[in-house]
Design an enzyme around this catalytic site. Structure first.
Site, PDB file in Angstrom:
ATOM      1  N   LYS A  78      -1.253  95.022  50.356  1.00  0.00           N
ATOM      2  CA  LYS A  78      -1.925  94.814  49.073  1.00  0.00           C
ATOM      3  C   LYS A  78      -1.076  95.415  47.979  1.00  0.00           C
ATOM      4  CE  LYS A  78      -5.871  92.839  47.925  1.00  0.00           C
ATOM      5  NZ  LYS A  78      -6.379  91.606  48.535  1.00  0.00           N
ATOM      6  N   GLY A 174     -23.711  85.018  43.312  1.00  0.00           N
ATOM      7  CA  GLY A 174     -22.374  84.847  42.747  1.00  0.00           C
ATOM      8  C   GLY A 174     -21.938  83.394  42.831  1.00  0.00           C
ATOM      9  N   GLY A 176     -19.136  81.907  41.417  1.00  0.00           N
ATOM     10  CA  GLY A 176     -17.758  81.717  40.977  1.00  0.00           C
ATOM     11  C   GLY A 176     -17.128  80.562  41.726  1.00  0.00           C
ATOM     12  N   VAL A 178     -15.658  80.374  44.632  1.00  0.00           N
ATOM     13  CA  VAL A 178     -16.042  80.292  46.039  1.00  0.00           C
ATOM     14  C   VAL A 178     -17.541  80.058  46.182  1.00  0.00           C
ATOM     15  CG1 VAL A 178     -16.143  81.541  48.233  1.00  0.00           C
ATOM     16  CG2 VAL A 178     -14.110  81.731  46.792  1.00  0.00           C
ATOM     17  N   TYR A 180     -19.830  78.802  44.178  1.00  0.00           N
ATOM     18  CA  TYR A 180     -20.349  77.484  43.780  1.00  0.00           C
ATOM     19  C   TYR A 180     -19.915  76.406  44.771  1.00  0.00           C
ATOM     20  CZ  TYR A 180     -22.494  74.119  40.709  1.00  0.00           C
ATOM     21  OH  TYR A 180     -23.344  73.163  40.205  1.00  0.00           O
TER      22      TYR A 180
END
Length: 339
Positions: A78, A174, A176, A178, A180
């Site tokens: 990361k 949520g 967003g 992903v 939706y």
């Protein structure tokens, strides 16, 4: 710093400072036993440097577990870029970050994450080939949603006896990219949708297009449903909220859903089946990893379908051992990563 690395079993931590562009970057490489580390790049403000380092280490560890259980020849890493108060030239900053990645000789491959975009990845690609999620590579969000949909079907089968989602009450938190896309897939197979999002416009869109029922944000976790699908911010399942759940299972796209590992144990004790987040939401990682290797879309889609199989395997182990699926997933990942 070394104590943090030892606790997380982190292989390497790289720091870069480029005053000319304002770049202050951290790359955490957790494990490369299975292949080069792959993980997104965050571009966020942090209260202090230690917070940024802790975030990079924690997320790199999660990426190792995710890649291992996704069956990828990748390790976990990361990157965190500490967002400065003022940036004169964003493109130059990300090009400088690309040079940092190039100096690692392929040990780390970056991708989009919170605060970054495909345009930023395009700037990085000016300096290194060890980058994915570029404009040319495409948006991984739909593939994350596909994987979560497959995982919800596996979860429904394990907890409710059938993977037929028609008529099931599924609550999506949520909406967003992903969330939706997931809601659209659930609607297509006849699920009864309950939705919540801080953006009232997104909720209204789901009402009009998908026949969804709106749920207030502060009432979401207490709403009776068959499957709860957190697809927003992490940490929604904590000591205060876990006792309020009124669902048969939790299976969603959000990262780091559990405030602590003990929360999964409490859900197990209450008979709520939990889909380990880094297993069910691995579709995006699968897409960017295989796209970077030049795989075809049919091959990527075929690999995504294995999320259903992996979760089914984890649930079977959990039932046999009378343990939370989260504990089982961690043990399986650690066996692959550390032997």
């Amino acid at each position: 710093m070394f104590a943090m690395m030892e606790t997380a079993r982190l292989e390497a931590l790289h720091l870069a400072n480029d005053p000319a562009t304002g770049l202050k970057a951290i790359i955490a490489i957790h494990n490369t036993r299975l292949g080069p580390a792959l993980g997104g790049c965050r571009y966020l403000a942090y209260p202090d440097d230690e917070s940024a380092i802790r975030d990079a280490i924690r997320l790199a560890q999660g990426m190792s577990y995710k890649a291992a259980l996704a069956g990828l020849d990748q390790g976990g890493g990361k990157a965190v870029i500490i967002r400065p108060a003022h940036v004169n030239d964003r493109a130059s900053l990300f090009e400088a970050f690309g040079r940092m990645i190039e100096s690692l000789n392929g040990r780390y491959i970056t991708a989009v994450d919170s605060g970054t975009s495909s345009a930023d990845m395009d700037c990085i690609a000016q300096q290194t080939r060890h980058v994915t999620s570029t404009t040319a590579a495409g948006d991984p969000s739909p593939h994350t949603a596909l994987g979560v949909f497959a995982g919800i079907r596996a979860t429904a089968h394990a907890r409710l006896g059938s993977d037929d989602l028609e008529g099931l009450r599924i609550a999506v938190q949520g909406l967003g990219h992903v969330g939706y896309a997931l809601a659209e897939q659930l609607h297509a197979v006849g699920a009864e949708l309950l939705v919540s999002d801080l953006d009232s416009g997104r909720v209204q869109l789901a009402i009009e297009q998908l026949g969804a029922q709106p749920v207030a944000a502060d009432a979401f976790l207490t709403t009776p449903c068959d499957i709860l699908a957190p697809c927003g911010l992490g940490g929604v399942l904590n000591a205060q909220t876990v006792g309020q759940l009124r669902c048969a299972a939790v299976a969603g796209a959000a990262n780091n859903q559990l405030a602590s590992p003990e929360i999964a144990d409490e859900m197990e004790a209450r008979g709520i089946l939990y889909a380990p987040d880094y297993v069910i939401n691995s579709g995006g990682l699968i897409y960017v990893a295989l796209k970077h290797k030049g795989e075809t879309l049919p091959a990527i889609t075929a690999h995504l379908s294995r999320i259903h199989q992996r979760l089914t395997e984890i649930y079977a182990h959990a039932q046999a051992d009378k343990r939370s699926p989260a504990r089982v997933a961690d043990a399986l990942a650690e066996r692959l990563l550390f032997g």
